[in-house]
Scaffold this motif. Structure first.
Motif, short mmCIF file in Angstrom:
data_model
loop_
_atom_site.label_atom_id
_atom_site.label_comp_id
_atom_site.label_asym_id
_atom_site.label_seq_id
_atom_site.Cartn_x
_atom_site.Cartn_y
_atom_site.Cartn_z
N TYR A 14 38.30 10.11 34.60
CA TYR A 14 39.50 9.62 34.21
C TYR A 14 39.57 8.73 32.83
O TYR A 14 40.56 8.62 32.40
CB TYR A 14 40.22 8.86 35.18
N GLY A 75 43.09 8.44 39.34
CA GLY A 75 43.42 9.92 39.30
C GLY A 75 44.91 10.02 39.03
O GLY A 75 45.58 10.86 38.70
N ILE A 78 46.55 9.44 36.11
CA ILE A 78 46.41 10.44 34.83
C ILE A 78 47.08 11.75 35.29
O ILE A 78 47.60 12.37 34.38
CB ILE A 78 44.56 10.89 34.70
N SER A 97 46.31 4.31 35.48
CA SER A 97 44.83 4.77 35.62
C SER A 97 43.91 3.75 35.18
O SER A 97 42.91 3.67 35.92
CB SER A 97 44.74 5.93 34.95
#
Length: 378
Positions: A14, A75, A78, A97
């Motif tokens: 990420y 996660g 994002i 994130s």
């Protein structure tokens, strides 16, 4: 350790996803350069500043739940960034994130060190996981957003949700400890400060190379494919170099490997700027080995210099000092604008030289107390 390596790959995926998301934000929402830079700042600067704070917290009390929680939050942030047209919403999602990435690293590095039983190869595998994950970020993001647009961004959450669930299933991460066992040894802040100089210099030259290498090789060799191939060599050979560093450290010692690596990096980086034609790929490969071999050794050295503050050491060596290296890219760009890209790349040779000089003053730390292994984690 296998789950920790895979989890590190998922978490750092990420971080690598953000640069790949920015072009889609620019294309679909007409973001300007300042707005696009703001997205990158949200992901990297905030994470690098907050990460040592998480390290301080985990030094006071072990928080193994931060490993799956940080990965999941990374996660989710994002995944949310493509929903809603508000720039503030997007910025906050990317910042969320980055916060998850920051929460993950200090405790994960502490646990990886203990699971590896002070093995340098084990920590090299853990570091390799992060490097591979970062490289895979664009591989995941590009096809998803190319076919589904920004509205498909929630699909990017899937690896984090799966990885978080698998990590949580580990007995060592599921149980929250009642106390943290006292560590032995004295914190050596002087040596840790010197190591921070080494890590920061290494990060700056790595950021500078990764930003401008493809452009330079495209000009030098010809064709966009040639530039992309140079990045593949840099990251691919670098990943192998991360493992090689752990193997060499077990034979020759960490300090020697760090010193030799940066001594080799000076002519290797210079060679990238000077060697003509396809031979530049050999210099890229040599630079990749020299710059990535010490990567995991920085973390274990930092933990050994601060045996009573493992979280703080991990937060600085994996977070603050690494992300601060991002300031090199604008400086290299400014030098290229005033002179040319070749002179800008040549200027990067100063950084591994600084790392080598600083590393010459590093002393061998006291052995890490492997007896403090998994008792803190149930």
């Amino acid at each position: 350790m296998t789950v920790l390596v895979a989890g590190h790959a998922v978490d750092d995926l990420y971080q690598g996803a953000v640069p790949a998301i920015v072009p889609f934000l620019v294309a679909e929402r007409s973001y300007g350069y300042v707005a696009a830079a703001g997205i990158t700042v949200a992901a990297t600067l905030l994470s690098s500043v907050v990460q040592p704070l998480f390290g301080v917290l985990t030094d006071r009390r072990a928080m193994p739940w931060l490993v799956p929680a940080g990965m999941t939050v990374a996660g989710v942030g994002i995944g949310l960034c493509g929903l809603g047209d508000s720039y503030l919403f997007t910025w906050l999602a990317i910042a969320l994130s980055g916060l998850g990435v920051a929460a993950y690293h200090p405790e994960a590095a502490r646990l990886a060190r203990r699971v590896s039983r002070d093995g340098h190869i084990g920590m090299s595998w853990f570091a390799l996981g992060g490097n591979v994950g970062f490289a895979l970020g664009p591989v995941l993001v590009t096809p998803v957003l190319a076919f589904g647009g920004l509205q498909a961004s929630p699909l990017l959450m899937i690896p984090a949700l799966i990885g978080g669930a698998l990590t949580l299933a580990l007995r060592g991460v599921r149980g929250e400890p009642a106390h943290v066992v006292a560590h032995t040894g004295r914190d050596d802040w002087g040596q840790f400060g010197r190591l921070t100089v080494v890590v920061t210099a290494r990060s700056m030259v790595t950021f500078g190379l990764s930003t401008f290498l493809a452009i330079w090789v495209t000009q030098r060799v010809g064709g966009l494919v040639a530039g992309s191939a140079a990045l593949v060599v840099l990251f691919g050979v670098g990943a192998a170099g991360t493992l090689l560093g752990g193997v060499l450290a077990g034979r020759w010692g960490r300090i020697r490997v760090v010193r030799v690596s940066y001594a080799v990096a000076v002519p290797a980086v210079a060679g990238i700027a000077l060697v003509p034609g396809p031979a530049v790929y050999l210099m890229v490969a040599l630079a990749a080995v020299a710059l990535y071999a010490p990567f995991s050794l920085h973390t274990t050295l930092g933990q050994d210099y601060l045996p009573n503050r493992l979280g703080t050491a991990s937060g600085v060596t994996l977070g603050l000092a690494v992300s601060v290296g991002g300031v090199a890219a604008p400086v290299v760009g400014a030098i290229a604008a005033v002179t040319n890209l070749q002179w800008a790349l040549l200027s990067l040779t100063v950084l591994p030289a600084i790392a080598w000089v600083a590393a010459r003053g590093l002393r061998r730390p006291a052995p890490f107390d492997a007896r403090l292994s998994l008792r803190d984690y149930g």
